[in-house]
Design an enzyme around this catalytic site. Sequence first.
Site, PDB file in Angstrom:
ATOM      1  N   ALA A  66       0.857  -1.191   0.000  1.00 38.87           N
ATOM      2  CA  ALA A  66       0.000   0.000   0.000  1.00 38.87           C
ATOM      3  C   ALA A  66       0.890   1.238   0.000  1.00 38.87           C
ATOM      4  O   ALA A  66       2.026   1.194   0.490  1.00 38.87           O
ATOM      5  CB  ALA A  66      -0.871  -0.012   1.243  1.00 38.87           C
ATOM      6  N   GLU A 112       0.119  -9.581  -1.159  1.00 35.50           N
ATOM      7  CA  GLU A 112      -1.310  -9.958  -1.153  1.00 35.50           C
ATOM      8  C   GLU A 112      -1.888  -9.897  -2.569  1.00 35.50           C
ATOM      9  O   GLU A 112      -2.700 -10.738  -2.949  1.00 35.50           O
ATOM     10  CB  GLU A 112      -2.076  -9.034  -0.194  1.00 35.50           C
ATOM     11  CG  GLU A 112      -1.687  -9.300   1.257  1.00 35.50           C
ATOM     12  CD  GLU A 112      -2.184  -8.243   2.237  1.00 35.50           C
ATOM     13  OE1 GLU A 112      -2.164  -7.039   1.869  1.00 35.50           O
ATOM     14  OE2 GLU A 112      -2.587  -8.605   3.347  1.00 35.50           O
ATOM     15  N   GLU A 132       4.082  -5.288   7.277  1.00 34.33           N
ATOM     16  CA  GLU A 132       3.199  -4.290   7.912  1.00 34.33           C
ATOM     17  C   GLU A 132       3.533  -4.094   9.389  1.00 34.33           C
ATOM     18  O   GLU A 132       3.430  -2.985   9.917  1.00 34.33           O
ATOM     19  CB  GLU A 132       1.730  -4.709   7.770  1.00 34.33           C
ATOM     20  CG  GLU A 132       1.182  -4.631   6.358  1.00 34.33           C
ATOM     21  CD  GLU A 132       1.345  -5.913   5.547  1.00 34.33           C
ATOM     22  OE1 GLU A 132       2.199  -6.752   5.918  1.00 34.33           O
ATOM     23  OE2 GLU A 132       0.628  -6.061   4.548  1.00 34.33           O
TER      24      GLU A 132
HETATM   25  N1  CO8 Z   1       4.544   3.478  -0.092  1.00 42.65           N
HETATM   26  C1  CO8 Z   1       4.969   4.703  -0.481  1.00 42.65           C
HETATM   27  N2  CO8 Z   1       6.211   4.919  -0.969  1.00 42.65           N
HETATM   28  C2  CO8 Z   1       7.026   3.884  -1.084  1.00 42.65           C
HETATM   29  C3  CO8 Z   1       6.644   2.578  -0.703  1.00 42.65           C
HETATM   30  C4  CO8 Z   1       5.322   2.396  -0.189  1.00 42.65           C
HETATM   31  N3  CO8 Z   1       4.864   1.199   0.173  1.00 42.65           N
HETATM   32  N4  CO8 Z   1       7.682   1.747  -0.932  1.00 42.65           N
HETATM   33  C5  CO8 Z   1       8.667   2.491  -1.443  1.00 42.65           C
HETATM   34  N5  CO8 Z   1       8.294   3.789  -1.521  1.00 42.65           N
HETATM   35  C6  CO8 Z   1       9.068   4.924  -2.009  1.00 42.65           C
HETATM   36  C7  CO8 Z   1      10.133   5.353  -1.013  1.00 42.65           C
HETATM   37  O1  CO8 Z   1       9.603   6.183  -0.022  1.00 42.65           O
HETATM   38  C8  CO8 Z   1      11.123   6.027  -1.929  1.00 42.65           C
HETATM   39  O2  CO8 Z   1      10.657   7.336  -2.182  1.00 42.65           O
HETATM   40  P1  CO8 Z   1      11.728   8.552  -2.358  1.00 42.65           P
HETATM   41  O3  CO8 Z   1      12.488   8.215  -3.609  1.00 42.65           O
HETATM   42  O4  CO8 Z   1      10.855   9.754  -2.491  1.00 42.65           O
HETATM   43  O5  CO8 Z   1      12.589   8.530  -1.150  1.00 42.65           O
HETATM   44  C9  CO8 Z   1      11.040   5.249  -3.218  1.00 42.65           C
HETATM   45  O6  CO8 Z   1       9.795   4.526  -3.160  1.00 42.65           O
HETATM   46  C10 CO8 Z   1      12.130   4.227  -3.359  1.00 42.65           C
HETATM   47  O7  CO8 Z   1      12.156   3.462  -2.167  1.00 42.65           O
HETATM   48  P2  CO8 Z   1      13.543   3.072  -1.450  1.00 42.65           P
HETATM   49  O8  CO8 Z   1      14.528   4.178  -1.588  1.00 42.65           O
HETATM   50  O9  CO8 Z   1      13.212   2.617  -0.067  1.00 42.65           O
HETATM   51  O10 CO8 Z   1      13.975   1.873  -2.416  1.00 42.65           O
HETATM   52  P3  CO8 Z   1      14.744   0.555  -2.060  1.00 42.65           P
HETATM   53  O11 CO8 Z   1      14.885  -0.171  -3.353  1.00 42.65           O
HETATM   54  O12 CO8 Z   1      15.975   0.833  -1.268  1.00 42.65           O
HETATM   55  O13 CO8 Z   1      13.762  -0.257  -1.065  1.00 42.65           O
HETATM   56  C11 CO8 Z   1      11.699  -1.285  -0.419  1.00 42.65           C
HETATM   57  C12 CO8 Z   1      12.575  -0.764  -1.564  1.00 42.65           C
HETATM   58  C13 CO8 Z   1      12.354  -2.453   0.318  1.00 42.65           C
HETATM   59  C14 CO8 Z   1      10.432  -1.749  -1.106  1.00 42.65           C
HETATM   60  C15 CO8 Z   1      11.419  -0.167   0.602  1.00 42.65           C
HETATM   61  O14 CO8 Z   1      11.043   1.002  -0.096  1.00 42.65           O
HETATM   62  C16 CO8 Z   1      10.313  -0.499   1.558  1.00 42.65           C
HETATM   63  O15 CO8 Z   1      10.557  -1.150   2.566  1.00 42.65           O
HETATM   64  N6  CO8 Z   1       9.053  -0.059   1.271  1.00 42.65           N
HETATM   65  C17 CO8 Z   1       7.927  -0.220   2.133  1.00 42.65           C
HETATM   66  C18 CO8 Z   1       7.430  -1.646   2.123  1.00 42.65           C
HETATM   67  C19 CO8 Z   1       6.276  -1.815   3.073  1.00 42.65           C
HETATM   68  O16 CO8 Z   1       6.348  -1.564   4.250  1.00 42.65           O
HETATM   69  N7  CO8 Z   1       5.136  -2.295   2.518  1.00 42.65           N
HETATM   70  C20 CO8 Z   1       3.950  -2.525   3.282  1.00 42.65           C
HETATM   71  C21 CO8 Z   1       3.071  -1.319   3.204  1.00 42.65           C
HETATM   72  S1  CO8 Z   1       1.634  -1.500   4.228  1.00 42.65           S
HETATM   73  C22 CO8 Z   1       0.619  -2.488   3.303  1.00 42.65           C
HETATM   74  O17 CO8 Z   1       0.919  -2.905   2.215  1.00 42.65           O
HETATM   75  C23 CO8 Z   1      -0.699  -2.799   3.939  1.00 42.65           C
HETATM   76  C24 CO8 Z   1      -1.596  -3.541   2.976  1.00 42.65           C
HETATM   77  C25 CO8 Z   1      -3.020  -3.371   3.417  1.00 42.65           C
HETATM   78  C26 CO8 Z   1      -4.050  -3.706   2.370  1.00 42.65           C
HETATM   79  C27 CO8 Z   1      -3.630  -3.475   0.941  1.00 42.65           C
HETATM   80  C28 CO8 Z   1      -3.866  -2.108   0.456  1.00 42.65           C
HETATM   81  C29 CO8 Z   1      -3.203  -1.922  -0.928  1.00 42.65           C
END
Ligand code: CO8
Length: 258
Positions: A66, A112, A132
């Site tokens: 998300a 998911e 999450e």
């Molecule tokens: N949401 C918003 N922005 C994101 C997300 C995200 N989930 N993931 C990455 N980004 C953004 C980062 O903030 C970053 O932005 P910026 O360039 O402006 O700094 C850009 O994408 C690149 O990210 P990274 O620099 O972190 O890139 P990496 O390649 O180093 O890392 C990762 C990639 C491992 C994916 C890392 O970004 C990360 O951990 N992301 C979050 C993952 C996460 O926690 N996901 C769970 C979210 S909660 C959820 O999914 C609940 C689901 C509920 C129901 C479903 C609804 C859809």
Amino acid sequence: MEETIIICEQQGEGVSVITLNRPKVRNALNAELRKQMAEIFIQLNDDPETKAIVLTGGDKVFAAGADINDFLTAKTVDVYLRQSERYWDAITNCRKPIIAAVNGYALGGGCELAMHADIIVAGKSATFGQPEIKIGLMPGAGGTQRLFRAIGKHKAMKMVLTGDMISATEADQMGLVSEVVDDKMTITRAIEIAKQLAGYSPIALTQIKEVASLGIDMPLQGALALERKAFQILFDTEDQKEGAKAFLEKRSANYKGQ
Ligand code: CO8
């Protein structure tokens, strides 16, 4: 100009490919993306030219979950009123086979989303996780349910409680993915499988998908009866007669979906 956040292309031979396209945020699933994706699934479900669907995030990443920006200020009532289950339902209710092609991260809602597919082709770079818990949340679109059904309680509990990621190889060993291929082959292989399915009887495919999806949550006797009824129903289709005839005449079947 408005950003194209999702692309739907016909591949020919009955296959449509949906590509998530928010690379800068690792294909994070914001509300607009989920809405557009749901609309596409509803259209493809009704599209007679589409027999099987490939869902991908492209070569580098499937989806990082998300969009966390949406979570900063949202209150319970806001999340409730979004009714995001309708977007997931559009995928769940799609009668056509869905093949996910996963390279890179499939996290949270991304994992998911992959689990909504019937077949998952993973590239070697694929990384699955339900992180999450790390942001004070829990899975909300099947991570505590579909994941448990796919890989069993103790593997799934470890993933949802620790938030740790697993590799494509681990996912393969656990039964979370259907097969693992080189990254450059992931989408090609998913399309190849989709084309294979598109050559079969669409009614038979739909019946298999429906019985398998419903049956998994039913008591065994009821599920077996459901399977038997669907099996019997297929004998009234032209495709079933064509399939048997083509086999005996040693030629390829020409299914019409009737
Ligand atoms: N949401 C918003 N922005 C994101 C997300 C995200 N989930 N993931 C990455 N980004 C953004 C980062 O903030 C970053 O932005 P910026 O360039 O402006 O700094 C850009 O994408 C690149 O990210 P990274 O620099 O972190 O890139 P990496 O390649 O180093 O890392 C990762 C990639 C491992 C994916 C890392 O970004 C990360 O951990 N992301 C979050 C993952 C996460 O926690 N996901 C769970 C979210 S909660 C959820 O999914 C609940 C689901 C509920 C129901 C479903 C609804 C859809």
